[in-house]
Design a protein around this motif. Structure first.
Motif, PDB file in Angstrom:
ATOM      1  N   GLU A   7      16.979  -1.066   1.181  1.00 20.85           N
ATOM      2  CA  GLU A   7      16.498  -2.391   0.581  1.00 20.85           C
ATOM      3  C   GLU A   7      15.540  -2.906   1.700  1.00 20.85           C
ATOM      4  OE1 GLU A   7      18.061  -6.497  -1.519  1.00 20.85           O
ATOM      5  OE2 GLU A   7      19.125  -5.923   0.485  1.00 20.85           O
ATOM      6  N   ALA A   8      14.234  -2.827   1.210  1.00 23.31           N
ATOM      7  CA  ALA A   8      12.969  -3.512   1.993  1.00 23.31           C
ATOM      8  C   ALA A   8      12.849  -4.799   1.702  1.00 23.31           C
ATOM      9  CB  ALA A   8      11.890  -2.572   1.761  1.00 23.31           C
ATOM     10  N   GLU A   9      12.553  -5.795   2.777  1.00 18.60           N
ATOM     11  CA  GLU A   9      12.039  -7.209   2.371  1.00 18.60           C
ATOM     12  C   GLU A   9      11.178  -7.496   3.258  1.00 18.60           C
ATOM     13  OE1 GLU A   9      14.318 -11.544   2.825  1.00 18.60           O
ATOM     14  OE2 GLU A   9      15.566  -9.617   3.215  1.00 18.60           O
ATOM     15  N   ASN A  10       9.993  -7.621   2.670  1.00 21.09           N
ATOM     16  CA  ASN A  10       8.780  -8.181   3.423  1.00 21.09           C
ATOM     17  C   ASN A  10       8.383  -7.187   4.337  1.00 21.09           C
ATOM     18  OD1 ASN A  10       6.410  -9.779   3.193  1.00 21.09           O
ATOM     19  ND2 ASN A  10       7.308 -10.989   4.887  1.00 21.09           N
ATOM     20  N   LEU A  11       8.418  -6.046   4.278  1.00 22.09           N
ATOM     21  CA  LEU A  11       8.479  -4.896   5.303  1.00 22.09           C
ATOM     22  C   LEU A  11       6.896  -4.748   5.953  1.00 22.09           C
ATOM     23  CD1 LEU A  11      10.133  -2.793   6.942  1.00 22.09           C
ATOM     24  CD2 LEU A  11       9.645  -1.127   5.073  1.00 22.09           C
ATOM     25  N   GLY A  12       6.712  -4.612   6.948  1.00 21.65           N
ATOM     26  CA  GLY A  12       5.253  -4.412   7.468  1.00 21.65           C
ATOM     27  C   GLY A  12       5.524  -3.829   8.796  1.00 21.65           C
ATOM     28  N   ILE A  13       4.470  -3.052   8.945  1.00 26.60           N
ATOM     29  CA  ILE A  13       4.413  -2.470  10.403  1.00 26.60           C
ATOM     30  C   ILE A  13       2.848  -2.093  10.768  1.00 26.60           C
ATOM     31  CG2 ILE A  13       4.404  -0.058   9.398  1.00 26.60           C
ATOM     32  CD1 ILE A  13       6.017   0.928  11.789  1.00 26.60           C
ATOM     33  N   ARG A  14       2.587  -2.164  12.250  1.00 29.43           N
ATOM     34  CA  ARG A  14       1.142  -2.070  12.344  1.00 29.43           C
ATOM     35  C   ARG A  14       0.767  -1.064  13.531  1.00 29.43           C
ATOM     36  NH1 ARG A  14       2.881  -7.117  15.258  1.00 29.43           N
ATOM     37  NH2 ARG A  14       2.810  -6.625  17.495  1.00 29.43           N
ATOM     38  N   PRO A  44      -0.432   0.064   8.252  1.00 27.43           N
ATOM     39  CA  PRO A  44      -0.325   0.890   6.967  1.00 27.43           C
ATOM     40  C   PRO A  44       0.545   0.434   5.860  1.00 27.43           C
ATOM     41  CG  PRO A  44       0.671   1.729   9.051  1.00 27.43           C
ATOM     42  CD  PRO A  44       0.034   0.260   9.218  1.00 27.43           C
ATOM     43  N   LEU A  45       1.246  -0.413   6.195  1.00 23.21           N
ATOM     44  CA  LEU A  45       2.347  -1.114   5.020  1.00 23.21           C
ATOM     45  C   LEU A  45       2.517  -2.472   5.515  1.00 23.21           C
ATOM     46  CD1 LEU A  45       5.321   1.521   4.889  1.00 23.21           C
ATOM     47  CD2 LEU A  45       3.448   1.004   3.274  1.00 23.21           C
ATOM     48  N   ILE A  61       4.225   7.469  -4.183  1.00 26.98           N
ATOM     49  CA  ILE A  61       2.919   8.080  -4.651  1.00 26.98           C
ATOM     50  C   ILE A  61       1.673   7.177  -3.970  1.00 26.98           C
ATOM     51  CG2 ILE A  61       1.395   8.481  -6.428  1.00 26.98           C
ATOM     52  CD1 ILE A  61       4.300   8.634  -8.242  1.00 26.98           C
ATOM     53  N   GLY A  62       0.870   7.913  -3.787  1.00 24.89           N
ATOM     54  CA  GLY A  62      -0.502   7.156  -3.278  1.00 24.89           C
ATOM     55  C   GLY A  62      -1.417   8.258  -2.413  1.00 24.89           C
ATOM     56  N   ARG A  63      -2.641   8.061  -2.203  1.00 24.51           N
ATOM     57  CA  ARG A  63      -3.809   8.514  -1.411  1.00 24.51           C
ATOM     58  C   ARG A  63      -3.083   8.927  -0.094  1.00 24.51           C
ATOM     59  NH1 ARG A  63      -8.669   5.440  -3.097  1.00 24.51           N
ATOM     60  NH2 ARG A  63      -7.545   3.785  -2.711  1.00 24.51           N
ATOM     61  N   ASN A  64      -3.824   9.721   0.666  1.00 23.34           N
ATOM     62  CA  ASN A  64      -3.586  10.042   2.125  1.00 23.34           C
ATOM     63  C   ASN A  64      -3.869   8.926   2.860  1.00 23.34           C
ATOM     64  OD1 ASN A  64      -2.853  12.600   1.841  1.00 23.34           O
ATOM     65  ND2 ASN A  64      -4.651  13.622   2.049  1.00 23.34           N
ATOM     66  N   GLY A  65      -2.949   8.550   3.698  1.00 24.02           N
ATOM     67  CA  GLY A  65      -3.123   7.127   4.444  1.00 24.02           C
ATOM     68  C   GLY A  65      -2.860   5.962   3.967  1.00 24.02           C
ATOM     69  N   THR A  66      -1.692   5.874   2.965  1.00 17.35           N
ATOM     70  CA  THR A  66      -1.386   4.875   2.270  1.00 17.35           C
ATOM     71  C   THR A  66      -0.091   4.251   2.755  1.00 17.35           C
ATOM     72  OG1 THR A  66      -0.764   6.096   0.272  1.00 17.35           O
ATOM     73  CG2 THR A  66      -2.970   4.947   0.216  1.00 17.35           C
ATOM     74  N   GLY A  67       0.378   5.027   3.663  1.00 16.09           N
ATOM     75  CA  GLY A  67       1.769   4.415   4.107  1.00 16.09           C
ATOM     76  C   GLY A  67       3.149   5.105   3.788  1.00 16.09           C
ATOM     77  N   PHE A 224       1.799   3.097  -3.980  1.00 16.01           N
ATOM     78  CA  PHE A 224       1.122   2.473  -2.676  1.00 16.01           C
ATOM     79  C   PHE A 224      -0.334   2.629  -2.781  1.00 16.01           C
ATOM     80  CE2 PHE A 224       5.476   2.814  -1.717  1.00 16.01           C
ATOM     81  CZ  PHE A 224       6.006   1.629  -0.827  1.00 16.01           C
ATOM     82  N   ASP A 225      -0.882   1.410  -2.542  1.00 16.22           N
ATOM     83  CA  ASP A 225      -2.359   1.519  -2.096  1.00 16.22           C
ATOM     84  C   ASP A 225      -2.849   0.517  -1.193  1.00 16.22           C
ATOM     85  OD1 ASP A 225      -5.143   2.512  -2.522  1.00 16.22           O
ATOM     86  OD2 ASP A 225      -5.529   0.853  -3.917  1.00 16.22           O
ATOM     87  N   GLY A 226      -3.760   0.649  -0.327  1.00 12.42           N
ATOM     88  CA  GLY A 226      -3.893  -0.369   0.788  1.00 12.42           C
ATOM     89  C   GLY A 226      -2.917  -0.926   1.452  1.00 12.42           C
ATOM     90  N   GLY A 227      -1.757  -0.139   1.718  1.00 11.40           N
ATOM     91  CA  GLY A 227      -0.948  -0.665   2.424  1.00 11.40           C
ATOM     92  C   GLY A 227       0.188  -1.710   1.477  1.00 11.40           C
ATOM     93  N   ARG A 228      -0.096  -1.663   0.296  1.00 11.10           N
ATOM     94  CA  ARG A 228       0.768  -2.657  -0.723  1.00 11.10           C
ATOM     95  C   ARG A 228       1.352  -1.851  -1.511  1.00 11.10           C
ATOM     96  NH1 ARG A 228       1.045  -8.012   1.799  1.00 11.10           N
ATOM     97  NH2 ARG A 228      -0.935  -8.197   2.608  1.00 11.10           N
ATOM     98  N   LEU A 229       2.627  -2.169  -2.034  1.00 11.09           N
ATOM     99  CA  LEU A 229       3.343  -1.748  -3.123  1.00 11.09           C
ATOM    100  C   LEU A 229       2.828  -2.241  -4.410  1.00 11.09           C
ATOM    101  CD1 LEU A 229       5.667   0.177  -4.411  1.00 11.09           C
ATOM    102  CD2 LEU A 229       7.074  -1.912  -3.965  1.00 11.09           C
ATOM    103  N   ARG A 230       2.087  -1.302  -5.009  1.00 11.40           N
ATOM    104  CA  ARG A 230       1.445  -1.765  -6.239  1.00 11.40           C
ATOM    105  C   ARG A 230       1.870  -1.719  -7.774  1.00 11.40           C
ATOM    106  NH1 ARG A 230      -2.464  -4.884  -4.073  1.00 11.40           N
ATOM    107  NH2 ARG A 230      -3.676  -3.614  -2.287  1.00 11.40           N
ATOM    108  N   VAL A 231       2.935  -0.419  -7.906  1.00  7.19           N
ATOM    109  CA  VAL A 231       3.755  -0.283  -8.996  1.00  7.19           C
ATOM    110  C   VAL A 231       5.042  -0.048  -8.384  1.00  7.19           C
ATOM    111  CG1 VAL A 231       4.068   0.952 -10.977  1.00  7.19           C
ATOM    112  CG2 VAL A 231       1.757   0.341 -10.368  1.00  7.19           C
ATOM    113  N   ASP A 232       6.097  -0.578  -9.109  1.00  5.17           N
ATOM    114  CA  ASP A 232       7.552  -0.107  -8.895  1.00  5.17           C
ATOM    115  C   ASP A 232       8.000   0.056 -10.551  1.00  5.17           C
ATOM    116  OD1 ASP A 232      10.094   0.194  -8.502  1.00  5.17           O
ATOM    117  OD2 ASP A 232      10.366  -1.558  -7.424  1.00  5.17           O
TER     118      ASP A 232
END
Length: 248
Positions: A7-14, A44-45, A61-67, A224-232
């Motif tokens: 379970e991930a909740e508002n997960l972020g890392i810089r 990245p996320l 799934i996502g392009r390179n560098g999307t976390g 994932f795209d741009g560090g965000r989860l776009r589709v689940d």
């Protein structure tokens, strides 16, 4: 966590560009959190929330560098989030940097015992299953098993690492492009092993650029795209969203 295995909740890392900072566990002890913010920080996320039920098979799934790989390392506990939290309801078998933990000065035989013990395999278990591990890794490694691994190719190290980690009984399996290593015979062994682990009810999260692997092993997809989860959603929905972005 309720019934969730992950379970991930508002997960972020810089990260700091060109250098990771304050992320690995060892840095927490070395620097005691005293480093000051620096220019060039990027995420990245960020703001990532999802849950994974026991036995789910999830493609990331996502392009390179999307976390994608960063997410697996957060789940494995290799990296520490700067925001939110990630909770895992069982031990993790990390098929990530498969040669990580190897000592170049030790032989392949010694490294099997070293890496296995680092992941909680007992000495007696490793003795009982040693021949099976080496047979799985292939004839080339069997011939070099008493040679220091500094003389191994990167592919040989990865095959030996996979052979050890595949022995783990942990309920969560994280895989990062593991089916891309080795020759056709070794990849078939990898596929058969992953099929077996899924059939045993393991919870699987897979990063791969191979669409056939994603649709073969995964029923669900996180795009994932741009560090965000776009589709689940389903693996097909996540792949379609990815193709919509990368299609010329």
């Amino acid at each position: 966590m309720g019934g969730a295995m992950i379970e991930a909740e508002n997960l972020g890392i810089r990260f700091v560009r060109n250098r990771r900072r304050n992320l690995r566990l060892r840095e927490m002890f070395i620097h005691r959190g005293n480093r000051q913010p620096a220019a060039g920080v990027f995420w990245p996320l960020r703001g990532v929330s999802f849950s994974v039920a026991p036995g789910d098979t999830v493609g990331i799934i996502g392009r390179n560098g999307t976390g994608k790989s960063t997410l697996l390392r957060l789940i494995a506990g290799v990296l520490i989030p700067d925001e939110g939290r990630i909770r895992v309801g069982g031990a993790v078998a990390p098929l990530l940097e498969l040669s990580a933990g190897f000592s170049n000065d030790l032989t392949g035989r010694e490294n099997v015992h070293l890496v296995g013990s680092l992941h909680g395999l007992s000495a007696s278990f490793l003795r009982r299953h040693f021949d099976e591990i080496i047979e799985f890794s292939g004839e080339q490694i069997a011939k070099a098993i008493d040679t220091p691994v500094r003389h191994y190719s990167s592919g040989m190290k990865v095959r030996l690492g996979f052979s050890v980690i595949a022995q783990l009984q942990h309920p969560v399996l994280l895989m990062d492009e593991v089916t891309a290593v080795g020759d056709a015979d070794f990849r078939k062994k990898c596929y058969d092993t992953i099929d077996r682990l899924i059939a045993e009810g393991r919870t699987v999260m897979l990063v791969s650029h191979n669409e056939n692997d994603l649709t073969r092993f995964c029923s669900r997809g996180l795009y994932f795209d741009g560090g965000r989860l776009r589709v689940d959603g389903t693996i097909r929905e996540a792949l379609d969203a990815y193709h919509d972005v990368v299609r010329p």
